[in-house]
Design a protein around this motif. Structure first.
Motif, PDB file in Angstrom:
ATOM      1  N   LEU A 216      33.847 -17.955  32.245  1.00 20.98           N
ATOM      2  CA  LEU A 216      33.146 -16.813  32.830  1.00 20.98           C
ATOM      3  C   LEU A 216      33.053 -16.945  34.352  1.00 20.98           C
ATOM      4  N   MET A 219      36.207 -15.954  35.819  1.00 20.88           N
ATOM      5  CA  MET A 219      36.392 -14.494  35.806  1.00 20.88           C
ATOM      6  C   MET A 219      35.606 -13.818  36.921  1.00 20.88           C
ATOM      7  N   PHE A 220      34.373 -14.287  37.161  1.00 18.12           N
ATOM      8  CA  PHE A 220      33.585 -13.675  38.239  1.00 18.12           C
ATOM      9  C   PHE A 220      34.250 -13.925  39.589  1.00 18.12           C
ATOM     10  N   TRP A 222      37.455 -14.335  40.045  1.00 16.99           N
ATOM     11  CA  TRP A 222      38.657 -13.493  40.051  1.00 16.99           C
ATOM     12  C   TRP A 222      38.294 -12.073  40.480  1.00 16.99           C
ATOM     13  N   ASN A 223      37.106 -11.612  40.072  1.00 18.20           N
ATOM     14  CA  ASN A 223      36.677 -10.242  40.384  1.00 18.20           C
ATOM     15  C   ASN A 223      36.194 -10.069  41.814  1.00 18.20           C
ATOM     16  N   ALA A 264      46.795  -8.113  38.003  1.00 24.38           N
ATOM     17  CA  ALA A 264      45.466  -8.629  38.319  1.00 24.38           C
ATOM     18  C   ALA A 264      44.550  -8.565  37.108  1.00 24.38           C
ATOM     19  N   ALA A 265      44.828  -7.623  36.199  1.00 27.58           N
ATOM     20  CA  ALA A 265      43.941  -7.419  35.053  1.00 27.58           C
ATOM     21  C   ALA A 265      44.246  -8.358  33.895  1.00 27.58           C
ATOM     22  N   GLN A 268      42.089 -11.401  33.120  1.00 26.26           N
ATOM     23  CA  GLN A 268      40.751 -10.986  32.694  1.00 26.26           C
ATOM     24  C   GLN A 268      40.752 -10.542  31.240  1.00 26.26           C
ATOM     25  N   LEU A 269      41.790  -9.797  30.851  1.00 25.37           N
ATOM     26  CA  LEU A 269      41.852  -9.298  29.477  1.00 25.37           C
ATOM     27  C   LEU A 269      41.990 -10.458  28.491  1.00 25.37           C
ATOM     28  N   LEU A 273      38.871 -11.882  25.856  1.00 24.81           N
ATOM     29  CA  LEU A 273      39.002 -11.997  24.404  1.00 24.81           C
ATOM     30  C   LEU A 273      38.537 -13.370  23.940  1.00 24.81           C
TER      31      LEU A 273
ATOM     32  N   ALA B 112      35.396  -4.758  20.745  1.00 25.17           N
ATOM     33  CA  ALA B 112      36.287  -5.667  21.481  1.00 25.17           C
ATOM     34  C   ALA B 112      36.990  -4.934  22.622  1.00 25.17           C
ATOM     35  N   LEU B 115      35.110  -4.412  25.874  1.00 28.97           N
ATOM     36  CA  LEU B 115      34.998  -5.539  26.798  1.00 28.97           C
ATOM     37  C   LEU B 115      36.023  -5.444  27.916  1.00 28.97           C
ATOM     38  N   MET B 116      37.093  -4.695  27.661  1.00 31.23           N
ATOM     39  CA  MET B 116      38.172  -4.637  28.660  1.00 31.23           C
ATOM     40  C   MET B 116      37.716  -4.042  29.997  1.00 31.23           C
ATOM     41  N   MET B 119      35.038  -6.486  32.129  1.00 32.68           N
ATOM     42  CA  MET B 119      35.356  -7.651  32.947  1.00 32.68           C
ATOM     43  C   MET B 119      36.469  -7.387  33.962  1.00 32.68           C
ATOM     44  N   MET B 120      36.846  -6.128  34.122  1.00 36.37           N
ATOM     45  CA  MET B 120      37.838  -5.785  35.136  1.00 36.37           C
ATOM     46  C   MET B 120      37.224  -5.994  36.530  1.00 36.37           C
ATOM     47  N   PRO B 121      38.010  -6.469  37.500  1.00 32.80           N
ATOM     48  CA  PRO B 121      37.478  -6.462  38.870  1.00 32.80           C
ATOM     49  C   PRO B 121      37.160  -5.012  39.264  1.00 32.80           C
ATOM     50  N   PRO B 122      35.968  -4.743  39.805  1.00 34.49           N
ATOM     51  CA  PRO B 122      35.618  -3.358  40.141  1.00 34.49           C
ATOM     52  C   PRO B 122      36.640  -2.685  41.052  1.00 34.49           C
ATOM     53  N   ILE B 124      39.845  -3.192  41.083  1.00 29.93           N
ATOM     54  CA  ILE B 124      41.003  -2.835  40.275  1.00 29.93           C
ATOM     55  C   ILE B 124      40.679  -1.583  39.449  1.00 29.93           C
ATOM     56  N   ASP B 236      32.304  -2.252  46.077  1.00 30.37           N
ATOM     57  CA  ASP B 236      33.745  -2.358  45.836  1.00 30.37           C
ATOM     58  C   ASP B 236      34.392  -1.018  45.506  1.00 30.37           C
TER      59      ASP B 236
END
Lengths: 289, 301
Positions: A216, A219-220, A222-223, A264-265, A268-269, A273, B112, B115-116, B119-122, B124, B236
């Motif tokens: 996690l 991921m943060f 990365w964002n 970039a996504a 994260q995807l 999961l 599920a 969730l996509m 967690m995407m970067p804002p 993006i 962002d």
């Protein structure tokens, strides 16, 4: 008669539920599908009117990303995307490693000991979650230019501690507190020191929690966008800042930008999961299990 | 003797705690120091291009804010956007959570998939929607809306369009967060109150109003808390789509502070603006956290 009316009502109910489910699905998934399609289009297909659902797919956009320069008719801007991707990896891994190293002992202290200013410290850490980024970016920008950390991976890793450190400590604390006190007491009776309890009891038992925290936290990082936007340069941009480089004054490279957002996504995807069950817990810093 | 032992133990615990905390505290100090520096700058006329004019100006930057027309508009937009985001997104999120909580076929798949976006970067997320929201007829969103008889919307080009666009993008990214918090809350609710209400002959609406919502209140307050905090400082999405425009329609306090400090390099003013935003965030979060504690206590009883 009556049973028929009930049947109608029941099937109307079913249809309404199905429609709602489809709307929710389309709202959630369609943007991803459309961007995926866009990333496979040639520049001509991207701007076709009406938008094309059927076209000859091309991997030109991805090839352009990998090569790090543009092919075809555009040539003015050259975002170096492989480097951005590598930067994201370096900075995110570095920031998480540092936060875990400092966070494990701190989380252990917060979870198991009482000491003066404990609540104040917890509050300060929690409040970082809510701080407007610019409050730190302005002074860091000035400071980094003076000490030579501007546009360096090390500088960004340090700045990212604003994101990862409070998160890591709170998250690990909530995992450590799930371990029954009795086990620790037993270890103490067997002659373990406080540090021994941490390394021999707490850490082995909370490995899954640590793994979740690492993922996690990664991921943060990365964002993250604000810190690198102002503290990084072209050599250290991560993918988030890199992706907006496809917009310039002359043009927007829609196809390549779409490909960049997909690239970039993807991490994260995949990662989301893996940690499905813990995402809400992570986003609330352990407040919601 | 016992007291002396206790005291020794307390002292040992304190010492051990601070030793364990040292690395984190060092890093924390590394964050607090720049912040303190920034706080100091907010009382100066620090202008990056004119370092020689550097002077301590006390509260001038803060007083100037009141006369700055952009500040009033940015404050209005910040508060209006936050209010709209909280009310609409938490409302929709509750609807989605209740919907998924009922036995909907394919619930786990939808859950599920939700969730996509989460967690995407804002940034993006913003770019994805920017591609879809092209204002010409080549934009897929306008194309799809045309089937519903809607004329092409000038998404980012008009003031209202830009506000709506930013709001839609923010909603897409954050609705799953609220829905999943509330769904988790719904799944943790006890069943007895429902049975009791059913015995009393309560209908679905009464059940929702008098059983579900009160029991869910800690989760609702938590969702409101996080949404409020994040909406007050949204950056962002606005940066990547409108950069505050057109005509400053989507400039919030965060974007305004960015513009003052990184487009005009007036660090002193920018810092004063962001400190003002910080105070706003602090007040609101204090109120909401107290509400949360109260809600958590009342349902625990």
């Amino acid at each position: 008669m009556r049973s028929q009316a009930r049947l109608y009502r029941r099937s109307a109910h079913t249809v309404a539920i199905a429609v709602a489910a489809v709307v929710l699905l389309v709202w959630t998934v369609f943007p991803f599908l459309w961007i995926l399609l866009t990333s496979l289009k040639s520049p001509g297909d991207v701007i076709s009117v009406p938008p094309a659902f059927v076209f000859t797919p091309t991997i030109d956009n991805y090839a352009a990303l990998v090569i790090g320069e543009q092919r075809g008719q555009y040539s003015s801007t050259r975002p170096d995307f492989p480097r951005f991707f590598l930067n994201s990896m370096i900075i995110s891994f570095g920031a998480v490693a540092l936060a875990i190293a400092a966070g494990i002992p701190a989380a252990y202290a917060l979870a198991r000991f009482s000491f003066p200013l404990k609540n104040a410290l917890g509050f300060v850490l929690m409040s970082f979650r809510f701080v407007p980024f610019i409050a730190f970016v302005i002074p860091l920008y000035i400071l980094y230019q003076q000490v030579g950390l501007y546009n360096t991976h090390a500088g960004l890793i340090l700045a990212y501690q604003l994101i990862t450190l409070p998160f890591t400590i709170w998250m690990l604390r909530s995992f450590f507190m799930e371990i029954p006190l009795e086990i620790q007491e037993a270890a103490k009776i067997d002659g373990c020191s406080a540090l021994g309890v941490l390394t021999r009891v707490i850490l082995p038992l909370s490995m899954p929690g640590i793994a979740v925290t690492v993922i996690l936290g990664f991921m943060f990082c990365w964002n993250a966008f604000n810190y690198p936007l102002m503290l990084a340069g072209r050599q250290t941009f991560p993918v988030t800042v890199g992706a907006i480089q496809f917009i310039s004054y002359e043009q927007v490279l829609w196809g390549q930008m779409a490909a960049a957002t997909i690239v970039a996504a993807v991490p994260q995807l995949v990662l989301s999961l893996m940690v499905q069950k813990y995402i809400v817990r992570g986003l609330t810093m352990g407040a919601v299990r | 003797m016992d007291i002396a032992r206790k005291r020794r133990r307390w002292r040992r615990d304190t010492l051990q705690s601070y030793l364990l905390l040292t690395p984190a505290l060092v890093l924390l100090a590394g964050m607090v120091y720049p912040f303190g520096l920034g706080l100091y700058y907010s009382f100066t006329n620090y202008w990056l291009q004119y370092p020689n004019r550097f002077r301590f100006v006390w509260f001038d930057n803060y007083v100037d804010l009141i006369e700055e027309p952009l500040f009033v508009r940015a404050l209005e937009f910040t508060l209006g956007f936050t209010l709209a985001a909280v009310v609409i997104q938490v409302g929709l999120g509750l609807a989605v959570a209740l919907f998924l909580h009922a036995r909907v076929p394919g619930r786990n798949v939808i859950r599920a998939l939700m969730l996509m976006p989460l967690m995407m970067p804002p940034v993006i997320t913003a770019l994805m929607w920017k591609i879809m929201m092209a204002s010409t007829t080549a934009g897929i969103l306008n194309h799809l809306l045309s089937f519903l008889g809607v004329d092409p919307v000038n998404w980012f080009g008009s003031t209202q369009g830009a506000i709506v666009s930013v709001f839609i993008i923010d909603t897409w990214g954050n609705l799953p967060f609220i829905a999943l918090i509330l769904l988790g809350g719904l799944q943790a609710l006890p069943t007895e109150p429902y049975e009791a209400a059913r015995v009393d002959g309560a209908g679905t609406a009464a059940m929702l109003r008098y059983v579900t919502l009160p029991l869910l209140s800690p989760f609702l307050v938590l969702a409101v808390l996080f949404r409020t905090m994040d909406s007050l400082r949204i950056f962002d999405v606005i940066y990547a789509t409108t950069l505050g425009g057109p005509n400053d329609a989507t400039t919030n306090l965060h974007i305004m502070a960015y513009q003052f400090s990184f487009q005009w390099f007036q660090m002193g003013k920018g810092m004063a603006q962001v400190i003002t935003l910080l105070m706003l965030v602090g007040i609101v979060s204090y109120v909401l956290m107290r509400l949360w504690n109260r809600a958590a206590e009342s349902t625990a009883q």
